[in-house]
Design a protein around this motif. Structure first.
Motif, mmCIF file in Angstrom:
data_model
loop_
_atom_site.group_PDB
_atom_site.id
_atom_site.type_symbol
_atom_site.label_atom_id
_atom_site.label_comp_id
_atom_site.label_asym_id
_atom_site.label_seq_id
_atom_site.Cartn_x
_atom_site.Cartn_y
_atom_site.Cartn_z
ATOM 1 N N GLN A 142 1.972 7.886 5.412
ATOM 2 C CA GLN A 142 2.961 7.216 4.579
ATOM 3 C C GLN A 142 4.245 6.948 5.364
ATOM 4 O O GLN A 142 4.818 5.867 5.290
ATOM 5 N N ALA A 147 1.366 4.023 -2.964
ATOM 6 C CA ALA A 147 1.076 5.436 -2.706
ATOM 7 C C ALA A 147 2.275 6.327 -3.043
ATOM 8 O O ALA A 147 2.108 7.463 -3.471
ATOM 9 N N GLN A 200 0.833 -1.213 0.000
ATOM 10 C CA GLN A 200 0.000 0.000 0.000
ATOM 11 C C GLN A 200 0.861 1.255 0.000
ATOM 12 O O GLN A 200 0.608 2.197 -0.753
#
Length: 196
Positions: free
Chosen positions: A183, A111, A107
């Motif tokens: 993040q 991103a 993920q």
């Protein structure tokens, strides 16, 4: 004044380079002696306070914990302590730094647009004493000779100006990208910048 009274003779553990000078029954942990070795890296007021405090505190404490053999040797040298007063106990590792699931990693990679998993990683606070400016200069020299899918990942939080002197980097390449907290947390707790 309140702490010594409240302790009632019990042992005090001071975990982070500081502690009350009035308390003799204490164990203090010293992570480094930057204020004594490199005061130029620090805010001048912060450096002066710790230059005053650390030598007195390590002499007053019953025992000193150092987080590395190097720190122990520096404390003993600078403060003229006997080595048997200082015990080395290495830092522990928080659960956040345990391996993440492949799903979480994928993920974050998606991103950030990281197609491959090839990167050069440095973990350091964003402050001049970590010499990140030199790292960026070196990267700008070698990156054209590396495959396009190799990233430079700098993981670290910005140093606090109240403690560190001039916590900004001189000039950042145009390719520098700041990441958001989500993040950063998933990929490696505090990834602040990526250079590709």
């Amino acid at each position: 004044m309140i702490l010594p009274v409240r302790l009632k003779g019990n042992l005090l553990f001071s975990p982070s380079n500081t502690g009350p000078l009035m308390v003799e029954r204490q164990v203090v942990t010293i992570h480094d002696i930057t204020p004594l070795d490199h005061p130029e890296w620090l805010n001048p007021k912060f450096a002066r306070w710790y230059q005053f405090l650390i030598p007195r505190l390590v002499h007053k404490a019953q025992k000193v914990i150092a987080v590395s053999e190097f720190t122990k040797s520096r404390i003993c040298d600078v403060a003229s302590l006997k080595p048997n007063k200082v015990v080395v106990i290495y830092n522990g590792i928080d659960e956040r730094f345990r391996p993440k699931s492949f799903e979480e990693i994928d993920q974050v990679k998606d991103a950030l647009g990281i197609a491959d998993f090839r990167y050069i990683l440095t973990v350091a606070a964003i402050e001049p004493r970590k010499n990140l400016q030199r790292l960026l200069e070196a990267w700008s020299v070698v990156c054209s000779n590396l495959p396009q899918d190799v990233w430079l990942v700098v993981a670290g939080a910005k140093g606090k100006d109240i403690i560190f002197k001039n916590t900004s980097l001189k000039k950042l390449p145009q390719e520098f990208t700041c990441l958001d907290m989500y993040q950063m947390n998933i990929f490696l707790h505090y990834i602040l910048v990526l250079l590709h």
